[in-house]
Scaffold this active site. Structure first.
Site, short mmCIF file in Angstrom:
data_model
loop_
_atom_site.label_atom_id
_atom_site.label_comp_id
_atom_site.label_asym_id
_atom_site.label_seq_id
_atom_site.Cartn_x
_atom_site.Cartn_y
_atom_site.Cartn_z
N GLY A 158 -5.96 -38.49 -34.65
CA GLY A 158 -7.02 -37.99 -33.80
C GLY A 158 -7.24 -36.50 -33.86
CB THR A 176 -6.99 -47.13 -32.82
OG1 THR A 176 -5.95 -46.23 -32.46
CG2 THR A 176 -8.26 -46.77 -32.09
CB VAL A 229 -5.95 -36.50 -24.86
CG1 VAL A 229 -7.27 -37.25 -24.99
CG2 VAL A 229 -5.38 -36.68 -23.46
N GLY A 230 -5.94 -38.01 -27.88
CA GLY A 230 -6.52 -38.03 -29.23
C GLY A 230 -8.04 -37.95 -29.21
CG ASP A 231 -9.90 -39.68 -32.62
OD1 ASP A 231 -8.73 -40.06 -32.35
OD2 ASP A 231 -10.66 -40.32 -33.35
CB THR A 251 -9.21 -45.89 -36.34
OG1 THR A 251 -7.78 -45.98 -36.46
CG2 THR A 251 -9.85 -46.52 -37.56
N GLY A 252 -7.73 -43.02 -36.80
CA GLY A 252 -6.98 -42.15 -37.71
C GLY A 252 -6.26 -41.13 -36.88
N1 ASP Z 1 -7.26 -42.04 -33.35
C1 ASP Z 1 -6.15 -42.46 -32.55
C2 ASP Z 1 -5.54 -41.26 -31.88
O1 ASP Z 1 -5.37 -40.26 -32.52
C3 ASP Z 1 -5.10 -43.19 -33.28
C4 ASP Z 1 -5.54 -44.16 -34.34
O2 ASP Z 1 -6.71 -44.36 -34.56
O3 ASP Z 1 -4.66 -44.77 -34.98
O4 ASP Z 1 -5.18 -41.35 -30.74
#
Ligand code: ASP
Length: 288
Positions: free
Chosen positions: A209, A155, A184-186, A206-207
């Site tokens: 979500g 991301t 849908v993520g964060d 990022t991570g």
């Molecule tokens: N945070 C993003 C999501 O969950 C993915 C990521 O940061 O790798 O959509």
């Protein structure tokens, strides 16, 4: 004294180690992140706003084709691309976001248009792509062929302070590989993966979500600074320990303060990152 400016960008956090990231790839991604930061810093020095600069930086990362955003985005469980993005202006606390768009080349630019051209914050699905068409934004044209991206980083996000004292944050992603369609993520959730407020901070996360949404992570950092009156680095650490890690979450954040300090924090083995603070100190890194 000149007004402080600062910028930081990320290209995702995760299980990134010297043992699973070839050295040439590491050099390539570091060089690209450095270039994006240097360009953003130059634009800020020229008087461009934080809002403009975070959009430009994220668009460059979307266009690179090897981050999980824009051109290089991963596929969902049906093999389709669904993109999420958000942008926030710390001066006015206006925000724009899109989720699960498929045909828009630069979701971050679409998010900015949602903020500036509609009374809404978040538009999802095909309606987002239709707006991109109406507004004549570039569309993706590679949807029918499987991704030919040889290597995908994570991301992407950017945070900045401009010389008018305003902060802004932007984040863009293809989400989690093989996610359920419609997930849908964060990233496009204001206060979870993206948040900016002048006098407090600009943050892009990022991570995984789901954990960031459940922690209301970005806003929780802001709230600790505002109500707890604690320094930003302590607030970031507390939120990771007490909220994100407490429920098993993993990932990282980039943060810029109103004074032009740059903070990186992650609990994964690595996070692709680069930043330049008010003193002109450049930092670029991947591993701990
Ligand atoms: N945070 C993003 C999501 O969950 C993915 C990521 O940061 O790798 O959509």
């Amino acid at each position: 004294m000149a007004q402080p400016i600062a910028i930081a960008v990320h290209g995702g956090a995760g299980d990134i180690r010297p043992t699973n990231l070839p050295a040439d790839k590491a050099r390539q991604v570091e060089a690209y992140l450095r270039e994006v930061v240097e360009e953003g810093y130059r634009l800020l020095a020229e008087g461009r706003t934080a809002l403009e600069v975070v959009e430009i930086a994220v668009r460059r990362l979307e266009d690179a084709g090897y981050f999980n955003a824009g051109r290089g985005a991963v596929r969902n469980a049906r093999g389709e691309v669904e993109l999420d993005a958000a942008i926030m202006d710390g001066h006015t606390r206006r925000a724009g976001a899109v989720a699960a768009v498929r045909r828009t080349a630069n979701p971050i630019t679409l998010a900015r248009h949602v903020m500036e051209r509609t009374p809404h914050v978040l538009i999802v699905g095909p309606a987002g792509d239709s707006l991109a068409e109406v507004w004549q934004l570039p569309l993706r044209n590679d949807l029918s062929t499987p991704s030919e991206v040889p290597w995908t980083y994570g991301t992407v996000g950017a945070v900045a302070l401009d010389r008018y004292g305003h902060l802004a944050a932007a984040t863009s992603t293809g989400g989690i590989d093989k996610k359920a369609p419609g997930r849908v993520g964060d990233t496009p959730i204001i206060g979870a993966g993206t948040y900016a407020e002048d006098d407090l901070l600009a943050v892009s996360a990022t991570g995984r979500g789901e954990y960031f949404i459940r922690s209301v992570l970005a806003y929780d950092i802001a709230a600790r600074v505002r109500y707890g009156k604690i320094p930003l680095p302590s607030a970031i650490q507390q939120v990771f320990a007490e909220r994100l890690e407490a429920i098993g979450g993993e990932g990282g954040v980039i943060v810029v303060s109103p004074r032009g300090e740059v903070f990186f924090h992650f609990n994964t083995p690595g996070m692709y990152r680069a930043g330049k603070d008010a003193q002109g100190n450049l930092s670029v890194g991947i591993f701990r």
